[in-house]
Design an enzyme around this catalytic site. Structure first.
Site, short mmCIF file in Angstrom:
data_model
loop_
_atom_site.label_atom_id
_atom_site.label_comp_id
_atom_site.label_asym_id
_atom_site.label_seq_id
_atom_site.Cartn_x
_atom_site.Cartn_y
_atom_site.Cartn_z
N MET A 180 31.42 38.86 36.05
CA MET A 180 32.32 37.94 35.35
C MET A 180 32.62 36.73 36.24
O MET A 180 33.69 36.15 36.21
CB MET A 180 33.59 38.67 34.88
N LYS A 181 31.60 36.37 37.02
CA LYS A 181 31.67 35.16 37.85
C LYS A 181 30.85 34.07 37.17
O LYS A 181 29.99 34.35 36.32
CB LYS A 181 31.17 35.48 39.25
N HIS A 231 37.65 38.75 36.98
CA HIS A 231 37.40 38.27 38.35
C HIS A 231 36.04 37.64 38.37
O HIS A 231 35.06 38.32 38.04
CB HIS A 231 37.48 39.45 39.31
N ASN A 269 39.57 31.91 43.38
CA ASN A 269 39.39 32.94 44.40
C ASN A 269 39.06 32.27 45.73
O ASN A 269 38.21 31.38 45.79
CB ASN A 269 38.22 33.82 43.95
N GLU A 270 39.77 32.67 46.79
CA GLU A 270 39.44 32.25 48.16
C GLU A 270 39.40 30.73 48.34
O GLU A 270 38.45 30.19 48.91
CB GLU A 270 38.09 32.85 48.58
N GLU A 277 40.85 44.42 46.19
CA GLU A 277 39.46 44.77 46.56
C GLU A 277 39.45 45.71 47.75
O GLU A 277 38.76 45.48 48.74
CB GLU A 277 38.67 43.49 46.88
N TRP A 336 37.20 48.51 45.87
CA TRP A 336 36.03 47.65 45.64
C TRP A 336 34.73 48.45 45.62
O TRP A 336 33.86 48.32 46.49
CB TRP A 336 35.98 46.50 46.67
C1 XIL Z 1 31.08 40.63 46.15
C2 XIL Z 1 30.39 41.73 45.38
O1 XIL Z 1 30.85 42.98 45.84
C3 XIL Z 1 28.93 41.64 45.56
O2 XIL Z 1 28.26 42.58 44.74
C4 XIL Z 1 28.47 40.24 45.19
O3 XIL Z 1 27.14 40.11 45.45
C5 XIL Z 1 29.23 39.22 45.99
O4 XIL Z 1 30.59 39.38 45.80
N1 XIL Z 1 35.46 38.75 47.81
C6 XIL Z 1 35.47 38.74 46.45
C7 XIL Z 1 34.47 39.53 45.71
O5 XIL Z 1 36.37 38.15 45.84
O6 XIL Z 1 34.10 38.92 44.50
C8 XIL Z 1 33.25 39.79 46.54
O7 XIL Z 1 32.43 40.67 45.83
C9 XIL Z 1 33.63 40.36 47.87
C10 XIL Z 1 34.48 39.39 48.63
#
Ligand code: XIL
Length: 451
Positions: free
Chosen positions: A174-175, A208, A256-257, A364, A411
């Site tokens: 869902m990215k 997310h 995010n981030e 996570e 996570w």
């Molecule tokens: C990660 C997933 O676990 C992986 O499968 C994907 O390839 C990359 O992203 N921070 C986040 C998550 O907010 O979306 C990330 O997830 C891990 C770090």
């Protein structure tokens, strides 16, 4: 001084001298031994029915007297443990009840000479849950979430999700790079599968994440239009996705981030470059316009260990609250290690969310057992250390007021599928289940944290 007084004093001094010389002159009596006090160590090898008590060696001690009690005041003693005499420096205390607090202290002994008590050590035996206990049943005031993938919603995945978890998050489907892979295509296949799975099974769905610099498709990075066209495109994307899942997705990590490590500055992502420093606020408003009820979260990592980042995020949150920009909660990602960060630091950072009356999402969670790459299989010691950290995280989460709770999301399900293997390039075991869906110590740490 008159003569009488002088004579009296002389006699007194004479007397005193003879008394002291008698007592120290010693004849053939032994020199007196001074025994230091032992130091009691933290209990080790804690199980549901036993633990090992140990203490430091005291110079010249011939034996030790161990007290074990169920109360800190030692008004009563465990059978056999009222000054039990021991020559060794440790003792396995067995036959205990699960999830009970015990206290112990020791004295050192040499003949008739006995030291003072050591410090008192407090320890709690592990807890054995009822055989029908599950994570979601135990956590009755918040969702227990797990990151999932659309291709793994069947078989034992399905069984475990439905049994243990009350919320799901798409790990990557869902990215934006998956849902909006090119300028004029949307692909909602995997996202729909995940959302429908949640709907069908009465499992909450956390969205997310709408905007993340690491999941930005190339066509967005290389956007050729004007800044206004970029912003319109982002508004349309957010509106389309949020509207599609309105009433089905409870909450979104909208951005995010966004904050850089160390500096606390906003990352100079394409979104910031095109939409300006206020891009986050704009995205939140787009979400609110599309769905008045969905919960809007800001989500980031390292906010507990990076004080500058933490301060920057709370400054942003305060600014949003002051300007009436919609925000409902903050997500701490919780990619942490078995020995770090300290519980008190997790608590302090969490309290800052609660003070603002926002919802808290530990979004996570994974707990590295091998952060220094020094083990090749999960050792018993590391597994227990990981369990203890999981327990602390859950205790902190569970201690916040119910109104501020939302979800504690893990996570991933199984160690064998953790994203950390790719991320760090070596093996770790950061989750609650092993590769065969077996519950790990960390799983029981989660349950103990809810006791
Ligand atoms: C990660 C997933 O676990 C992986 O499968 C994907 O390839 C990359 O992203 N921070 C986040 C998550 O907010 O979306 C990330 O997830 C891990 C770090």
């Amino acid at each position: 001084m008159n003569e009488f007084r002088f004579r009296f004093l002389t006699i007194l001094i004479g007397l005193l001298i003879s008394i002291t010389s008698c007592s120290s002159g010693g004849g053939d009596s032994e020199p007196e031994i001074e025994l230091g006090d032992p130091i009691a160590n933290q209990a080790t090898s804690i199980t549901s029915s036993s633990f090992t008590a140990s203490w430091s060696r005291v110079y010249r001690a011939e034996s030790y007297l161990l007290d074990v009690s169920e109360d800190a005041g030692f008004a009563t003693f465990l059978a056999g443990y009222n000054a039990k005499s021991l020559v060794s420096l440790n003792e396995d205390i067995t036959g205990l009840e699960s999830n009970m607090q015990y206290y112990y202290r020791v004295k050192a002994v040499n003949g008739a000479i006995v030291s003072s008590y050591s410090n008192i050590v407090e320890t709690t035996t592990s807890f054995i849950p009822d055989s029908d206990q599950t994570l979601k049943k135990a956590a009755d005031t918040f969702f227990v979430g797990v990151a999932v993938q659309s291709g793994k919603l069947n078989g034992q995945y399905d069984e475990t999700y439905r049994k243990e978890f009350s919320s799901i998050t798409a790990e990557w489907e869902m990215k934006m790079n998956v849902m909006h892979p090119s300028v004029d295509t949307y692909d909602f296949g995997p996202a729909d599968a995940i959302v429908n799975y949640g709907q069908t099974n009465g499992i909450n769905v956390h969205g997310h994440s709408l905007i993340w610099h690491n999941s930005t498709p190339d066509w967005v990075k290389n956007f050729a239009g004007t800044d206004q066209e970029f912003e319109d495109m982002i508004e349309e994307y957010i509106t389309t996705v949020v509207t599609r899942y309105k009433g089905k997705v409870t909450s979104w990590d909208v951005v995010n981030e966004a904050v850089e490590d160390g500096s606390g500055n906003l990352r100079n992502s394409i979104y910031r470059q095109k939409m300006g420093d206020d891009y986050i606020a704009k995205c939140y408003q787009f979400v609110r316009a599309a769905d008045p009820d969905v919960l809007i979260f800001y989500n980031d990592y390292s906010m507990i260990i990076d004080q500058t980042k933490q301060d920057a995020v709370f400054a942003m949150v305060d600014d949003f609250i002051a300007r009436n920009i919609p925000i409902d909660g903050v997500g701490f990602q919780m990619h942490i290690s078995h020995d770090y960060p300290a519980k008190a630091d997790i608590q302090k950072a969490t309290d800052r969310i609660v003070e603002r009356n926002l919802k808290v999402h530990f979004s996570e969670l994974d707990v590295r057992a091998n952060p220094n790459k020094d083990i090749t299989s999960l050792t018993a010691e590391r597994s227990l250390s990981q369990k203890a950290k999981v327990k602390e995280v859950v205790q902190v989460y569970n201690s916040i007021p119910n109104d501020n709770k939302y979800a504690l999301t893990v996570w991933g399900l199984k160690d064998s599928e953790t994203w950390l293997t790719d991320f760090y390039g070596y093996v770790d075991w950061p989750l609650l289940f092993d590769g065969n869906y077996n519950k790990k110590d960390a799983y029981y740490g989660f349950l103990e944290g809810l006791q």
